[in-house]
Design a protein around this motif. Structure first.
Motif, PDB file in Angstrom:
ATOM      1  N   ARG A  30       0.824  -1.192   0.000  1.00 57.91           N
ATOM      2  CA  ARG A  30       0.000   0.000   0.000  1.00 57.91           C
ATOM      3  C   ARG A  30       0.860   1.243   0.000  1.00 57.91           C
ATOM      4  O   ARG A  30       1.673   1.437   0.906  1.00 57.91           O
ATOM      5  CB  ARG A  30      -0.904  -0.009   1.210  1.00 57.91           C
ATOM      6  N   PRO A  31       0.718   2.098  -0.995  1.00 58.50           N
ATOM      7  CA  PRO A  31       1.512   3.332  -0.977  1.00 58.50           C
ATOM      8  C   PRO A  31       0.960   4.291   0.066  1.00 58.50           C
ATOM      9  O   PRO A  31      -0.256   4.362   0.267  1.00 58.50           O
ATOM     10  CB  PRO A  31       1.302   3.888  -2.380  1.00 58.50           C
ATOM     11  N   SER A  32       1.857   4.981   0.751  1.00 56.11           N
ATOM     12  CA  SER A  32       1.396   5.976   1.714  1.00 56.11           C
ATOM     13  C   SER A  32       1.483   7.371   1.146  1.00 56.11           C
ATOM     14  O   SER A  32       0.841   8.277   1.642  1.00 56.11           O
ATOM     15  CB  SER A  32       2.260   5.942   2.969  1.00 56.11           C
ATOM     16  N   ARG A  33       2.357   7.525   0.169  1.00 53.80           N
ATOM     17  CA  ARG A  33       2.457   8.827  -0.468  1.00 53.80           C
ATOM     18  C   ARG A  33       2.640   8.622  -1.952  1.00 53.80           C
ATOM     19  O   ARG A  33       3.353   7.719  -2.379  1.00 53.80           O
ATOM     20  CB  ARG A  33       3.659   9.598   0.056  1.00 53.80           C
ATOM     21  N   LEU A  34       2.002   9.501  -2.697  1.00 53.59           N
ATOM     22  CA  LEU A  34       2.136   9.499  -4.138  1.00 53.59           C
ATOM     23  C   LEU A  34       2.761  10.844  -4.472  1.00 53.59           C
ATOM     24  O   LEU A  34       2.250  11.875  -4.055  1.00 53.59           O
ATOM     25  CB  LEU A  34       0.731   9.400  -4.730  1.00 53.59           C
ATOM     26  N   LEU A  53       5.467   5.743  -2.526  1.00 55.74           N
ATOM     27  CA  LEU A  53       6.347   5.365  -1.410  1.00 55.74           C
ATOM     28  C   LEU A  53       5.571   4.663  -0.309  1.00 55.74           C
ATOM     29  O   LEU A  53       4.411   4.986  -0.043  1.00 55.74           O
ATOM     30  CB  LEU A  53       7.026   6.609  -0.832  1.00 55.74           C
TER      31      LEU A  53
END
Lengths: 435, 363
Positions: A315-319, A347
């Motif tokens: 799961r990305p936490s920041r795009l 990220l």
């Protein structure tokens, strides 16, 4: 023996991010079935829309005309029907009109042999006019039209092709250097014809894959190649010049710095007679299954590009659009690629390493590592106390927002947020205080 | 295609350094655990009492201060580390209220009143220890011999530093600290004898020298002293962890040790009636709280300088003052006071001098 150069003060060694192996030639990304083309992909005002809903546009047709200084033409990246013209939020803030084109009809350029215009007979003025017409802008935010940079009547001492990509994860410029060496030299030659620099050099970073297969000496004896240590923020203007000149550059040194992607766009605009329709983009981060560099059409959604790299892994936490230090976060996979989208990063928490904010423990890492000799801790305290005049006395305006202080802060004090909102406010003023 | 709603927004940077205040503090606490375990082994489970009471008082003080100021700061670990260090700096048989009051003083007066972590100018743990030393000099000077040396728990015996200091005036010319200890009948462990004999046979006899009794005991921690300071070898092992994880920068410990070693070597022999350059460096470094303070207290980022030059000056100040206080002061141990004195000049060593602890001068 070649010496490896670096800047003097501050900075950090970049020992994280995606490790790139030799990727092979950069593939073209899938064509989008629907391209969302922002009419503001450059520094100045949004371009004036010159198409209407339902109209058919050819590949490379002009859809937005430059309006005012630092504005630029915008072209249709794919052929098709204009499905919608609407105002949408830009990922970096603000709003812009956007033209949505649904793919239809045949391509005029794709799959055909590119033109080879014999540019050497072109005059300086013709070149500048063509670059303007074909919407060539710098490939990094804020996206200055290349013309506004090269058309000033001044003597250029130094022209630098800046292939140093010191932010972690990024690899698009390096890929260009590897794949398009001859084209870059041509692009550089076109720029040299316009600005006639005293000296031209190509700045590359050591430690990346052996990029330079060809030696420039054979092709262009007047062009030097300089190697730089892999250290952030080596690619910023001050650090680059400090490393080249050996000290803080004198103010009368006139320098023009272009990215390989910009030089490549110049080459395509002049030699292939092609507007800026596509660009190299790094897609990386631990949340991306197969980090890659892609050549994507402007207007493709970043979600499509991530999909093409295998989709999300975990799961990305920041795009993020751009690098982890100077990019900006987005929360929507529909954000379209623009002329200044250098990278798309997804990220995960484990590589972000955010922690709860805690009090400053005065470890001093921010001031020791600041490449601009600032004291970020002091500036932050002044700004939070509303003492902006004193912050400016302490040279707040020379902050380049390189984000090193924020990255290193063990207490995660939001230093960069404070500086960027203040500097952003100054920039928006019509007659700015920034020198 | 919409991404999940929990994407974090906000300005850069989007990746952070591995180090954080939390990892620093808890890393230090972890590094202290083996040192504490050795203390318990030497002085029995009863020695956990000063540590427990210091920890309890520090955490209670931090929590109470947090309630008063309306900010909850217990999880940053700084109060825990302060309490732990104070407990480890106490004599094993000290009455429980001494570490408790000292820890409370450290957390509330030294740190809290100045504005909490990051705003104090004096190292809280060392300030607490100094507070105890000045208020209860008698109780703070009652040491216990490790039980495996004495055979039974609770035999009192001075630390080697205090022992030597009492006898130095009457020392015959040409003596040295370890010689004084041996002459006074101080007992060394069998392990010391075994290792010494092995080293002498295998190594030192070949180069024409002889390792005297005592150094191995000092290194291993077979001596009287506080819970945390006695085992030099465990502190040095912890220092490898601290330095490699960049929890402690090398400049401060290195300059403390180097400056102290040089001064002790040059002048340390004079009180014994020996000439210059005859001082016993190993004895000075392995004794007292020198190593504990060097690696766990002096490098505290809040109260130490941040530039490399500043760190080197700060460390040199501590190393030299330690020698002066140990030689001329009224107490046998002086490392804690050396750090507290050097803390006073830290503002002068800052990257931008002239700033107060809060960073801003009041208008």
């Amino acid at each position: 023996m070649k010496s490896i150069r670096t800047f003097r003060r501050g900075g950090i060694a970049v020992a994280f991010g995606t490790t790139w192996h030799d990727l092979g030639p950069v593939p073209n990304a899938f064509l989008p079935t629907e391209a969302t083309v922002l009419l503001r992909q450059h520094q100045g005002q949004a371009a004036r829309c010159v198409v209407h809903k339902g109209e058919f546009v050819r590949e490379g047709a002009i859809i937005g005309r430059a309006r005012g200084p630092s504005s630029s033409n915008v072209h249709a990246p794919i052929p098709g029907i204009v499905k919608d013209i609407r105002v949408m939020a830009m990922s970096e803030g603000g709003e812009s009109e956007a033209v949505v084109i649904a793919l239809e009809g045949s391509f005029d350029r794709l799959g055909r042999r590119p033109e080879r215009y014999l540019w050497k007979t072109m005059s300086r003025h013709d070149i500048m006019h063509s670059l303007d017409e074909r919407g060539v802008v710098e490939t990094e935010a804020p996206g200055k039209p290349i013309n506004t940079i090269i058309s000033e009547p001044r003597r250029i001492d130094l022209l630098i092709l800046n292939a140093v990509e010191s932010e972690p994860y990024l690899y698009a410029e390096s890929s260009l250097l590897r794949d398009k060496w001859a084209e870059l030299l041509d692009g550089l030659a076109i720029l040299r014809k316009v600005v006639a620099p005293e000296r031209t050099l190509i700045a590359v970073e050591t430690g990346k894959a052996p990029l330079l297969k060809a030696s420039p000496a054979a092709d262009e004896p007047q062009i030097e190649v300089m190697e730089f240590r892999r250290r952030y923020p080596q690619d910023l203007r001050n650090q680059l010049l400090e490393a080249i000149v050996g000290h803080r550059p004198k103010t009368d040194l006139e320098v023009l710095i272009v990215r390989p992607s910009t030089a490549f766009a110049v080459f395509e605009a002049i030699v292939h007679v092609k507007p800026m329709l596509e660009r190299y983009i790094t897609v990386a981060g631990a949340a991306v299954k197969r980090p890659s560099v892609l050549k994507a059409r402007i207007g493709t959604s970043i979600g499509d590009l991530i999909e093409e790299c295998g989709g999300f892994l975990g799961r990305p936490s920041r795009l993020i659009i751009g690098g982890p230090f100077r990019g900006h976060a987005v929360h929507d996979l529909d954000v379209p690629v623009t002329k200044t989208t250098a990278a798309i990063l997804a990220l995960t928490d484990s590589e972000i390493r955010q922690q709860a904010r805690c009090s400053c423990i005065r470890c001093g890492r921010c001031s020791v590592s600041c490449p601009e000799h600032l004291d970020p801790d002091l500036l932050f305290r002044l700004l939070t106390h509303g003492r902006e005049a004193e912050a400016l006395q302490n040279r707040l305006e020379s902050c380049t927002l390189c984000s090193i202080c924020g990255h290193l802060c063990p207490s995660r004090v939001p230093l960069v947020a404070a500086f960027s909102s203040r500097l952003g406010a100054m920039e928006r003023k019509p007659i700015g205080a920034r020198g | 295609m919409k991404a999940s709603r929990d994407l974090v927004m906000g300005p850069p940077p989007y990746v952070f350094s591995r180090q954080s205040t939390g990892t620093w503090i808890w890393g230090m606490v972890m590094a202290l655990v083996p040192v504490f375990a050795w203390g318990l082994f030497c002085f029995g489970p009863g020695a956990a009492l000063p540590v427990a009471s210091a920890l309890f008082a520090a955490l209670a003080g931090e929590a109470a201060g947090g309630l008063f100021l309306g900010k909850f700061t217990l999880w940053d670990g700084s109060a825990f580390l302060t309490g732990f260090l104070i407990g480890l700096s106490m004599p094993p048989a000290v009455p429980f209220y001494i570490p408790a009051v000292s820890a409370l003083f450290a957390v509330v007066i030294i740190k809290g009143i100045f504005g909490g972590i990051g705003s104090n100018w004096m190292n809280p743990a060392l300030g607490g220890v100094a507070f105890a030393l000045l208020n209860w000099p008698r109780q703070m000077g009652e040491w216990v011999v490790p039980r495996h040396l004495a055979g039974v728990t609770g035999v009192s015996g001075a630390t080697p530093l205090a022992f030597v200091r009492d006898r130095i005036a009457a020392a015959p010319a040409g003596s040295d600290p370890l010689g004084l200890l041996a002459a006074a009948g101080m007992k060394f462990s069998d392990l010391d004898r075994l290792i010494r004999e092995f080293l002498n046979n295998a190594l030192f006899s070949r180069i024409g020298s002889d390792l005297p009794s005592g150094y191995i005991d000092l290194l291993l921690g077979n001596r009287s002293g506080s819970l945390g300071e006695i085992s030099g070898i465990l502190i040095l092992a912890a220092s490898i962890f601290l330095l490699s994880r960049r929890i402690v920068r090398w400049e401060i410990p290195a300059s403390i040790m180097l400056s102290n070693a040089l001064i002790v070597f040059a002048f340390g022999g004079l009180p014994y009636g020996n000439g210059f350059f005859t001082g016993d460096v190993l004895f000075a470094i392995l004794n007292g709280s020198f190593l504990l303070v060097t690696f766990f207290m002096a490098p505290d980022p809040v109260t130490s300088p941040s530039t490399r030059t500043g760190m080197l000056i700060y460390g040199t100040g501590i190393g030299s003052l330690t020698f002066l206080i140990r030689t001329f002061g009224s107490m046998s141990e002086g490392t804690a006071f050396a750090v507290l004195l050097t803390n006073c000049i830290v503002p002068l060593l800052a990257a931008s001098p002239g700033r107060s602890a809060q960073g801003l001068e009041r208008k």
